[in-house]
Design a protein around this motif. Structure first.
Motif, PDB file in Angstrom:
ATOM      1  N   ILE A 215       0.835  -1.207   0.000  1.00 18.63           N
ATOM      2  CA  ILE A 215       0.000   0.000   0.000  1.00 18.63           C
ATOM      3  C   ILE A 215       0.867   1.253   0.000  1.00 18.63           C
ATOM      4  O   ILE A 215       0.590   2.221  -0.719  1.00 18.63           O
ATOM      5  CB  ILE A 215      -0.948  -0.001   1.214  1.00 18.63           C
ATOM      6  CG1 ILE A 215      -1.980  -1.120   1.075  1.00 18.63           C
ATOM      7  CG2 ILE A 215      -1.648   1.348   1.358  1.00 18.63           C
ATOM      8  CD1 ILE A 215      -2.852  -1.313   2.299  1.00 18.63           C
ATOM      9  N   ILE A 216       1.938   1.240   0.792  1.00 16.95           N
ATOM     10  CA  ILE A 216       2.853   2.383   0.796  1.00 16.95           C
ATOM     11  C   ILE A 216       3.460   2.569  -0.592  1.00 16.95           C
ATOM     12  O   ILE A 216       3.537   3.684  -1.117  1.00 16.95           O
ATOM     13  CB  ILE A 216       3.965   2.185   1.845  1.00 16.95           C
ATOM     14  CG1 ILE A 216       3.363   2.210   3.244  1.00 16.95           C
ATOM     15  CG2 ILE A 216       5.034   3.260   1.710  1.00 16.95           C
ATOM     16  CD1 ILE A 216       4.352   1.834   4.342  1.00 16.95           C
ATOM     17  N   LYS A 273      15.151   4.564   7.247  1.00 13.82           N
ATOM     18  CA  LYS A 273      14.076   4.471   6.257  1.00 13.82           C
ATOM     19  C   LYS A 273      12.798   5.176   6.731  1.00 13.82           C
ATOM     20  O   LYS A 273      12.117   5.826   5.943  1.00 13.82           O
ATOM     21  CB  LYS A 273      13.767   3.007   5.940  1.00 13.82           C
ATOM     22  CG  LYS A 273      14.883   2.264   5.215  1.00 13.82           C
ATOM     23  CD  LYS A 273      14.435   0.862   4.848  1.00 13.82           C
ATOM     24  CE  LYS A 273      15.531   0.112   4.097  1.00 13.82           C
ATOM     25  NZ  LYS A 273      16.653  -0.252   4.998  1.00 13.82           N
ATOM     26  N   ARG A 274      12.469   5.021   8.015  1.00 10.90           N
ATOM     27  CA  ARG A 274      11.240   5.626   8.515  1.00 10.90           C
ATOM     28  C   ARG A 274      11.249   7.139   8.324  1.00 10.90           C
ATOM     29  O   ARG A 274      10.307   7.721   7.781  1.00 10.90           O
ATOM     30  CB  ARG A 274      11.037   5.288   9.988  1.00 10.90           C
ATOM     31  CG  ARG A 274       9.723   5.832  10.555  1.00 10.90           C
ATOM     32  CD  ARG A 274       9.710   5.747  12.081  1.00 10.90           C
ATOM     33  NE  ARG A 274       9.804   4.370  12.542  1.00 10.90           N
ATOM     34  CZ  ARG A 274       8.759   3.571  12.703  1.00 10.90           C
ATOM     35  NH1 ARG A 274       7.549   4.001  12.405  1.00 10.90           N
ATOM     36  NH2 ARG A 274       8.916   2.346  13.146  1.00 10.90           N
ATOM     37  N   ARG A 275      12.318   7.793   8.771  1.00  7.67           N
ATOM     38  CA  ARG A 275      12.378   9.250   8.681  1.00  7.67           C
ATOM     39  C   ARG A 275      12.401   9.722   7.226  1.00  7.67           C
ATOM     40  O   ARG A 275      11.733  10.706   6.875  1.00  7.67           O
ATOM     41  CB  ARG A 275      13.634   9.745   9.421  1.00  7.67           C
ATOM     42  CG  ARG A 275      13.789  11.267   9.459  1.00  7.67           C
ATOM     43  CD  ARG A 275      12.628  11.916  10.171  1.00  7.67           C
ATOM     44  NE  ARG A 275      12.478  11.425  11.532  1.00  7.67           N
ATOM     45  CZ  ARG A 275      13.167  11.883  12.570  1.00  7.67           C
ATOM     46  NH1 ARG A 275      14.048  12.854  12.417  1.00  7.67           N
ATOM     47  NH2 ARG A 275      12.966  11.386  13.775  1.00  7.67           N
ATOM     48  N   VAL A 276      13.155   9.026   6.387  1.00  6.57           N
ATOM     49  CA  VAL A 276      13.233   9.415   4.978  1.00  6.57           C
ATOM     50  C   VAL A 276      11.864   9.297   4.315  1.00  6.57           C
ATOM     51  O   VAL A 276      11.453  10.175   3.550  1.00  6.57           O
ATOM     52  CB  VAL A 276      14.275   8.562   4.228  1.00  6.57           C
ATOM     53  CG1 VAL A 276      14.160   8.765   2.718  1.00  6.57           C
ATOM     54  CG2 VAL A 276      15.683   8.923   4.690  1.00  6.57           C
ATOM     55  N   LEU A 277      11.120   8.231   4.613  1.00  9.06           N
ATOM     56  CA  LEU A 277       9.808   8.058   4.000  1.00  9.06           C
ATOM     57  C   LEU A 277       8.781   9.040   4.563  1.00  9.06           C
ATOM     58  O   LEU A 277       7.868   9.465   3.849  1.00  9.06           O
ATOM     59  CB  LEU A 277       9.319   6.625   4.188  1.00  9.06           C
ATOM     60  CG  LEU A 277       9.990   5.597   3.273  1.00  9.06           C
ATOM     61  CD1 LEU A 277       9.398   4.208   3.514  1.00  9.06           C
ATOM     62  CD2 LEU A 277       9.846   5.962   1.812  1.00  9.06           C
ATOM     63  N   GLN A 278       8.912   9.398   5.827  1.00  3.79           N
ATOM     64  CA  GLN A 278       8.024  10.428   6.372  1.00  3.79           C
ATOM     65  C   GLN A 278       8.209  11.751   5.618  1.00  3.79           C
ATOM     66  O   GLN A 278       7.239  12.391   5.206  1.00  3.79           O
ATOM     67  CB  GLN A 278       8.315  10.633   7.866  1.00  3.79           C
ATOM     68  CG  GLN A 278       7.828   9.500   8.754  1.00  3.79           C
ATOM     69  CD  GLN A 278       8.315   9.643  10.180  1.00  3.79           C
ATOM     70  OE1 GLN A 278       9.334  10.288  10.446  1.00  3.79           O
ATOM     71  NE2 GLN A 278       7.595   9.048  11.125  1.00  3.79           N
ATOM     72  N   VAL A 279       9.457  12.140   5.452  1.00  2.00           N
ATOM     73  CA  VAL A 279       9.753  13.371   4.711  1.00  2.00           C
ATOM     74  C   VAL A 279       9.313  13.240   3.257  1.00  2.00           C
ATOM     75  O   VAL A 279       8.786  14.188   2.666  1.00  2.00           O
ATOM     76  CB  VAL A 279      11.257  13.701   4.798  1.00  2.00           C
ATOM     77  CG1 VAL A 279      11.608  14.893   3.905  1.00  2.00           C
ATOM     78  CG2 VAL A 279      11.660  13.985   6.236  1.00  2.00           C
ATOM     79  N   PHE A 373       0.424  12.538   2.170  1.00  4.90           N
ATOM     80  CA  PHE A 373       0.295  12.683   3.615  1.00  4.90           C
ATOM     81  C   PHE A 373      -0.134  11.365   4.274  1.00  4.90           C
ATOM     82  O   PHE A 373       0.295  11.050   5.390  1.00  4.90           O
ATOM     83  CB  PHE A 373      -0.694  13.802   3.933  1.00  4.90           C
ATOM     84  CG  PHE A 373      -0.241  15.154   3.460  1.00  4.90           C
ATOM     85  CD1 PHE A 373       0.972  15.682   3.874  1.00  4.90           C
ATOM     86  CD2 PHE A 373      -1.005  15.892   2.567  1.00  4.90           C
ATOM     87  CE1 PHE A 373       1.402  16.930   3.433  1.00  4.90           C
ATOM     88  CE2 PHE A 373      -0.587  17.137   2.116  1.00  4.90           C
ATOM     89  CZ  PHE A 373       0.626  17.654   2.554  1.00  4.90           C
ATOM     90  N   VAL A 374      -0.986  10.600   3.591  1.00  5.42           N
ATOM     91  CA  VAL A 374      -1.381   9.279   4.104  1.00  5.42           C
ATOM     92  C   VAL A 374      -0.166   8.368   4.191  1.00  5.42           C
ATOM     93  O   VAL A 374       0.009   7.615   5.163  1.00  5.42           O
ATOM     94  CB  VAL A 374      -2.468   8.651   3.210  1.00  5.42           C
ATOM     95  CG1 VAL A 374      -2.713   7.190   3.600  1.00  5.42           C
ATOM     96  CG2 VAL A 374      -3.767   9.436   3.314  1.00  5.42           C
ATOM     97  N   LEU A 375       0.688   8.438   3.177  1.00  5.93           N
ATOM     98  CA  LEU A 375       1.915   7.638   3.173  1.00  5.93           C
ATOM     99  C   LEU A 375       2.765   7.966   4.397  1.00  5.93           C
ATOM    100  O   LEU A 375       3.262   7.067   5.087  1.00  5.93           O
ATOM    101  CB  LEU A 375       2.695   7.912   1.882  1.00  5.93           C
ATOM    102  CG  LEU A 375       3.934   7.053   1.581  1.00  5.93           C
ATOM    103  CD1 LEU A 375       4.180   6.992   0.077  1.00  5.93           C
ATOM    104  CD2 LEU A 375       5.178   7.587   2.272  1.00  5.93           C
ATOM    105  N   ALA A 376       2.931   9.266   4.677  1.00  9.60           N
ATOM    106  CA  ALA A 376       3.741   9.680   5.826  1.00  9.60           C
ATOM    107  C   ALA A 376       3.153   9.163   7.133  1.00  9.60           C
ATOM    108  O   ALA A 376       3.887   8.728   8.036  1.00  9.60           O
ATOM    109  CB  ALA A 376       3.857  11.205   5.854  1.00  9.60           C
ATOM    110  N   THR A 380       4.596   6.215   9.892  1.00 11.62           N
ATOM    111  CA  THR A 380       4.721   6.561  11.305  1.00 11.62           C
ATOM    112  C   THR A 380       4.028   5.540  12.203  1.00 11.62           C
ATOM    113  O   THR A 380       4.545   5.168  13.263  1.00 11.62           O
ATOM    114  CB  THR A 380       4.110   7.960  11.569  1.00 11.62           C
ATOM    115  OG1 THR A 380       4.778   8.921  10.757  1.00 11.62           O
ATOM    116  CG2 THR A 380       4.246   8.345  13.032  1.00 11.62           C
ATOM    117  N   LYS A 381       2.864   5.046  11.776  1.00 10.05           N
ATOM    118  CA  LYS A 381       2.033   4.198  12.616  1.00 10.05           C
ATOM    119  C   LYS A 381       2.445   2.732  12.629  1.00 10.05           C
ATOM    120  O   LYS A 381       2.391   2.061  13.661  1.00 10.05           O
ATOM    121  CB  LYS A 381       0.572   4.307  12.170  1.00 10.05           C
ATOM    122  CG  LYS A 381      -0.033   5.705  12.328  1.00 10.05           C
ATOM    123  CD  LYS A 381      -0.145   6.105  13.785  1.00 10.05           C
ATOM    124  CE  LYS A 381      -0.815   7.454  13.926  1.00 10.05           C
ATOM    125  NZ  LYS A 381      -0.918   7.884  15.346  1.00 10.05           N
TER     126      LYS A 381
END
Length: 387
Positions: A215-216, A273-279, A373-376, A380-381
């Motif tokens: 989904i991401i 990876k988490r922080r990069v994908l959030q940004v 924004f949903v991806l970010a 996170t979740k």
């Protein structure tokens, strides 16, 4: 037991270069078509809704042949499937300018999608084989080559349109380039892969983790596909850019996406990876929203650059996590996640067309901004990324 490859006849550097070049070739063919979509749309008098339908026939062609192409790769080897696929793909690019009606173009694009799928599955199989030789992840650089081809294809399209070169002449030039690279490099591809009986039968049932990753990837690739197919139309109809500048936004998007993929591994290594994908998700959403609220040539060009940076690392990071699955063969896990993700690339552009037909193209871009924004939020979740 994982699939194995025959002993390479050439050096690992020769094989890697050849695979990189063929990633570039497939990207160049697709981007050449994408760069001319606004011109073809105007030539045939196609509405946004009709263009959305045309863009939908490509994924239909790809989806209906997904299992068949996978079976062919298992039986005959990715080298043979790719050689046939890339030649058919290039020939169908030449056929596009001869379409005179909606239906004739739809037929050509259906076949175009079938051969695109053949190339995609076969060359990614080759990419997996090269990773095994190097014993480290280098898939991101291959996707970077594909993205670079998108920028080069847009640049060529922009240059030829400024010189008022016809579409057929443009595509003949691309065809000659593809043939030259094909005959010089095809011998360096891996000859054959041997798959287990389970791998020949198809995919196993995906678990929750793979679905979430898919989904991401879907959200990221939906945005990427939208920028490929609709950025030129957006600049022409919303930004009101002159025709010779209609591919400027597409080129801006492609150059930041390509460069982002070549340097993305360094950012992932430093920040995780988490922080990069959030940004990445925030950049995607923000860039699209800026283009909606400030539809001017300069601002939209910069906004599309932000979207390119946002898209850059999404798929490589998702594929990297999928390949580390603890209970499912890495190759099978990657195939599952890439299949879900690629649906976003294929289905996103038609969705844009249908929304634009009912409302306005800016409404379509606003909806896809939400995807970022949903991806970010998803990253996170869910507990998929360690960094």
């Amino acid at each position: 037991m994982q699939n194995t490859v025959s002993t390479p006849k050439f050096t690992s550097k020769q094989i890697r270069l050849a695979v990189t070049i063929f990633y570039f070739c497939t990207g160049l063919i697709f981007s050449s078509w994408a760069s001319r979509i606004p011109t073809i749309k105007n030539k045939l008098g196609i509405s946004e809704g009709e263009l959305g339908s045309l863009l939908l026939v490509m994924p239909i062609g790809e989806i209906i042949t997904l299992a068949l192409v996978g079976k062919m790769v298992a039986l005959y080897g990715s080298k043979n499937v790719f050689r046939l696929g890339i030649l058919g793909y290039a020939l169908l690019l030449l056929a596009i300018p001869f379409a005179t009606t909606f239906w004739s173009l739809a037929a050509i694009l259906t076949c175009f999608g079938i051969f695109s799928n053949s190339c995609n599955i076969a060359i990614n199989t080759q990419g997996v084989d090269v990773e095994k030789v190097y014993n480290r992840s280098i898939m991101s650089s291959f996707h970077g080559a594909w993205s670079l081809a998108g920028f080069v294809g847009a640049l060529i399209g922009l240059l030829l349109m400024n010189f008022e070169i016809e579409i057929l002449t443009h595509f003949i030039i691309i065809f000659i380039i593809i043939l030259g690279l094909f005959f010089s490099q095809q011998k360096y591809l891996f000859d054959h892969e041997t798959f287990t009986e389970d791998q020949k039968k198809g995919f196993v049932k995906p678990d929750k983790t793979l679905i979430q990753l898919g989904i991401i990837g879907f959200l990221g690739m939906a945005t990427e596909g939208t920028m490929f197919d609709w950025s030129g139309v957006y600049f022409h109809e919303i930004v009101k850019a002159p025709e010779k500048w209609s591919t400027l936004g597409y080129a801006a998007f492609m150059i930041t996406m390509a460069s982002g993929r070549f340097i993305g591994d360094k950012f992932i290594e430093r920040f995780g990876k988490r922080r990069v994908l959030q940004v990445s998700g925030i950049l995607m959403g923000s860039g699209l929203l800026i283009s909606v609220f400030f539809p001017t040539l300069v601002i939209c060009t910069m906004a599309f650059m932000l979207v390119g940076l946002g898209v850059a690392c999404t798929v490589p990071a998702v594929y990297s996590v999928a390949g580390q699955h603890k209970t499912i063969n890495p190759g099978v896990a990657l195939a599952m996640v890439s299949s879900i993700s690629f649906l976003g690339f294929l289905l996103g552009p038609p969705l844009i067309g249908y929304i634009a037909e009912m409302f306005d193209l800016r409404y379509s871009y606003a909806l896809f901004a939400v995807f970022g924004f949903v991806l970010a939020v998803m990253v996170t979740k869910i507990k998929l990324f360690k960094g």
